[in-house]
Structures are given as structure tokens and as C-alpha cells.
Design a protein around this motif. Sequence first.
Motif, mmCIF file in Angstrom:
data_model
loop_
_atom_site.group_PDB
_atom_site.id
_atom_site.type_symbol
_atom_site.label_atom_id
_atom_site.label_comp_id
_atom_site.label_asym_id
_atom_site.label_seq_id
_atom_site.Cartn_x
_atom_site.Cartn_y
_atom_site.Cartn_z
ATOM 1 N N ALA A 67 0.826 -1.220 0.000
ATOM 2 C CA ALA A 67 0.000 0.000 0.000
ATOM 3 C C ALA A 67 0.852 1.258 0.000
ATOM 4 O O ALA A 67 0.397 2.334 -0.403
ATOM 5 N N GLY A 68 2.103 1.163 0.480
ATOM 6 C CA GLY A 68 2.980 2.326 0.522
ATOM 7 C C GLY A 68 2.456 3.398 1.461
ATOM 8 O O GLY A 68 1.747 3.114 2.429
ATOM 9 N N ALA A 69 2.817 4.636 1.180
ATOM 10 C CA ALA A 69 2.350 5.776 1.973
ATOM 11 C C ALA A 69 1.994 6.899 1.021
ATOM 12 O O ALA A 69 2.717 7.160 0.060
ATOM 13 N N THR A 70 0.898 7.570 1.298
ATOM 14 C CA THR A 70 0.544 8.725 0.481
ATOM 15 C C THR A 70 1.179 10.000 1.021
ATOM 16 O O THR A 70 1.366 10.954 0.269
ATOM 17 N N LYS A 71 1.538 9.993 2.312
ATOM 18 C CA LYS A 71 2.181 11.164 2.909
ATOM 19 C C LYS A 71 3.223 10.708 3.926
ATOM 20 O O LYS A 71 3.030 9.690 4.604
ATOM 21 N N VAL A 72 4.312 11.453 4.003
ATOM 22 C CA VAL A 72 5.286 11.282 5.079
ATOM 23 C C VAL A 72 5.361 12.611 5.825
ATOM 24 O O VAL A 72 5.682 13.650 5.232
ATOM 25 N N ILE A 73 5.062 12.585 7.113
ATOM 26 C CA ILE A 73 5.066 13.777 7.951
ATOM 27 C C ILE A 73 6.348 13.772 8.785
ATOM 28 O O ILE A 73 6.640 12.794 9.458
ATOM 29 N N THR A 74 7.105 14.864 8.729
ATOM 30 C CA THR A 74 8.311 15.001 9.531
ATOM 31 C C THR A 74 8.021 15.974 10.665
ATOM 32 O O THR A 74 7.647 17.125 10.422
ATOM 33 N N THR A 75 8.196 15.519 11.910
ATOM 34 C CA THR A 75 7.781 16.344 13.049
ATOM 35 C C THR A 75 8.677 17.550 13.283
ATOM 36 O O THR A 75 8.232 18.554 13.835
ATOM 37 N N HIS A 76 9.960 17.442 12.858
ATOM 38 C CA HIS A 76 10.860 18.588 13.008
ATOM 39 C C HIS A 76 12.150 18.338 12.243
ATOM 40 O O HIS A 76 12.374 17.248 11.707
ATOM 41 N N GLY A 127 -7.393 9.322 3.664
ATOM 42 C CA GLY A 127 -8.626 8.559 3.784
ATOM 43 C C GLY A 127 -9.668 9.379 4.523
ATOM 44 O O GLY A 127 -9.907 10.547 4.201
ATOM 45 N N GLU A 128 -10.245 8.785 5.565
ATOM 46 C CA GLU A 128 -11.247 9.489 6.373
ATOM 47 C C GLU A 128 -10.666 10.046 7.669
ATOM 48 O O GLU A 128 -11.407 10.495 8.542
ATOM 49 N N ILE A 129 -9.344 10.051 7.770
ATOM 50 C CA ILE A 129 -8.672 10.480 9.004
ATOM 51 C C ILE A 129 -8.176 11.915 8.853
ATOM 52 O O ILE A 129 -7.638 12.303 7.813
ATOM 53 N N ARG A 130 -8.350 12.684 9.915
ATOM 54 C CA ARG A 130 -7.884 14.069 9.952
ATOM 55 C C ARG A 130 -6.934 14.250 11.134
ATOM 56 O O ARG A 130 -7.276 13.917 12.272
ATOM 57 N N LEU A 131 -5.743 14.767 10.852
ATOM 58 C CA LEU A 131 -4.765 15.079 11.882
ATOM 59 C C LEU A 131 -4.609 16.591 11.951
ATOM 60 O O LEU A 131 -4.246 17.225 10.962
ATOM 61 N N GLU A 132 -4.883 17.168 13.105
ATOM 62 C CA GLU A 132 -4.745 18.615 13.266
ATOM 63 C C GLU A 132 -3.317 18.959 13.678
ATOM 64 O O GLU A 132 -2.742 18.332 14.572
ATOM 65 N N VAL A 133 -2.752 19.963 13.027
ATOM 66 C CA VAL A 133 -1.380 20.391 13.288
ATOM 67 C C VAL A 133 -1.342 21.347 14.481
ATOM 68 O O VAL A 133 -2.087 22.328 14.530
ATOM 69 N N ILE A 134 -0.461 21.044 15.436
ATOM 70 C CA ILE A 134 -0.204 21.932 16.569
ATOM 71 C C ILE A 134 1.252 22.362 16.471
ATOM 72 O O ILE A 134 2.163 21.538 16.530
ATOM 73 N N HIS A 135 1.489 23.657 16.295
ATOM 74 C CA HIS A 135 2.835 24.204 16.128
ATOM 75 C C HIS A 135 3.421 24.468 17.510
ATOM 76 O O HIS A 135 2.868 25.243 18.296
ATOM 77 N N ILE A 136 4.551 23.810 17.812
ATOM 78 C CA ILE A 136 5.192 23.917 19.118
ATOM 79 C C ILE A 136 6.597 24.486 18.916
ATOM 80 O O ILE A 136 7.456 23.825 18.323
ATOM 81 N N VAL A 137 6.834 25.694 19.403
ATOM 82 C CA VAL A 137 8.122 26.366 19.195
ATOM 83 C C VAL A 137 9.033 26.162 20.407
ATOM 84 O O VAL A 137 8.615 26.400 21.539
ATOM 85 N N GLY A 138 10.263 25.727 20.169
ATOM 86 C CA GLY A 138 11.204 25.592 21.281
ATOM 87 C C GLY A 138 12.259 24.552 21.013
ATOM 88 O O GLY A 138 13.451 24.849 21.017
ATOM 89 N N HIS A 139 11.846 23.301 20.787
ATOM 90 C CA HIS A 139 12.824 22.269 20.433
ATOM 91 C C HIS A 139 13.449 22.620 19.084
ATOM 92 O O HIS A 139 14.657 22.515 18.913
ATOM 93 N N THR A 140 12.605 23.010 18.134
ATOM 94 C CA THR A 140 13.024 23.667 16.890
ATOM 95 C C THR A 140 11.976 24.735 16.593
ATOM 96 O O THR A 140 10.887 24.714 17.163
#
Length: 224
Positions: A67-76, A127-140
Motif C-alpha cells: 500500500a505504501g504511503a501517500t504522505k510522510v510527515i516530519t515532526t521537526h 482517507g477518512e482520518i484528519r490530523l490537526e497540526v499543533i505548532h510547538i516552538v522551542g525544540h526547533t
Amino acid sequence: MTTYTGNVTPGGTPEVRELSRLIITKVAVDDTMSNNCYVLRCRATDEQVLIDAADDAPTLLALLGPAGATKVITTHQHWDHHRALSDVVAATGAVTVAGEPDAAAITEQTGTQVDDAVRQGDVVEFGEIRLEVIHIVGHTPGSIALKYDDPDGTPHLWTGDSLFPGGVGNTFGDADAFVSLINDVEAKIFGTLPDETWFYPGHGNDSTLGVERPQLAEWRERGW
């Protein structure tokens, strides 16, 4: 079914957590850094995303399967969280996602363009999943956490290196960065989400906000 604990080790067996609409697979890579990587699969569509292509592309691609991945999210932007990014994207054609302030650094370090530079309140959908982005400043400057508000259960949160069991992320002796980080973690995470929220960090074991909340004042006082 094996009970999910979130305890994984590099070279060990991944842990799988099955929610009503989402399946979460957690794996650790790199014996030295022991980075956590997370495959999230939408039950309705089988669409998958990967959070942090940290290292060991063969292991990550095997977890993703055909199935692979449609998105790769990098946290920082830190190097240990994206060493396999270029290989995973080359193999899957995935869209890359990262916090806008960290995007240029990730591209420079990996040679892989960030397709979707996200900000506070943006939503990453698969798909039917939603991930909300929370921007956290400090580590980067551009670290992000990702919130899944399970309609059939409790919230789930992927925190990168901004929040761990026992404390916030490393700010490398920068007092101003620590204040920014603890303020954002208190306001945007503990201030908005309930105690039963389960969170998944970039290294080590998982926890819940309820377990960690009583320690917030202690973290602030100690300065790390």
C-alpha cells in the motif's frame, strides 16, 4: 489480541494499536538514537501515512507494505528524524509534510522538497482520518505535534521531540527556547486536551496527559 503498550526497541517487533477507524503501528529504528516511527492506516480506505522516516528505510517500507504511503510527515528538522525520508519518498511517491519554519532545513538536509509546509491549525488528511497540526516552538522553530480526535474514543497525539513522559524536549541550554517550549506545551496541549489523551513521542515510551499533568510546574521550575 496483544495489548498495546507502546514499548518498542530497535530491531524488535513493532507494536500495533487498533482503533475503530485507525490502525497505528509503532516501530523503533537505530540502536543509538532509538527513534520512533509511526505508520497510520485509515481502516475505511487503507490509505497510510508515515510519521518520521527516521532511519532504516527497508524496515519502514516493509511495514508500509504494498500500500505504501501517500504522505510522510516530519515532526521537526533534526537529522535523526528524517534520515530515511528521501528513500521512502523515492519508493512510494509520498507527499512530504512538515512545519513551515522547519521546511527549508529539512529540504537542505535531505535533498527532498517539503510539499506541504503546514502551520498551526492546518489539517493533514488521509482517507477518512484528519490530523490537526499543533505548532510547538522551542525544540526547533517549526516542530509540530499531530492530533487525532477519535470520534469513537479518546484523543491521540504525536508529539515528536516536544513532549515526552517526564518532560518537554531538549532546548540545549537555551533558556528562552525552553520558556517558549513549556509555554506552548502547556497552552496548546495540556490547556486544550483532556487527561485521557494518549501521546506518542519521537523516542521512548508513550504516556497520557493525565499522568504528566501534575509535573508541569516541576518541569517549569527545573528549566528542562
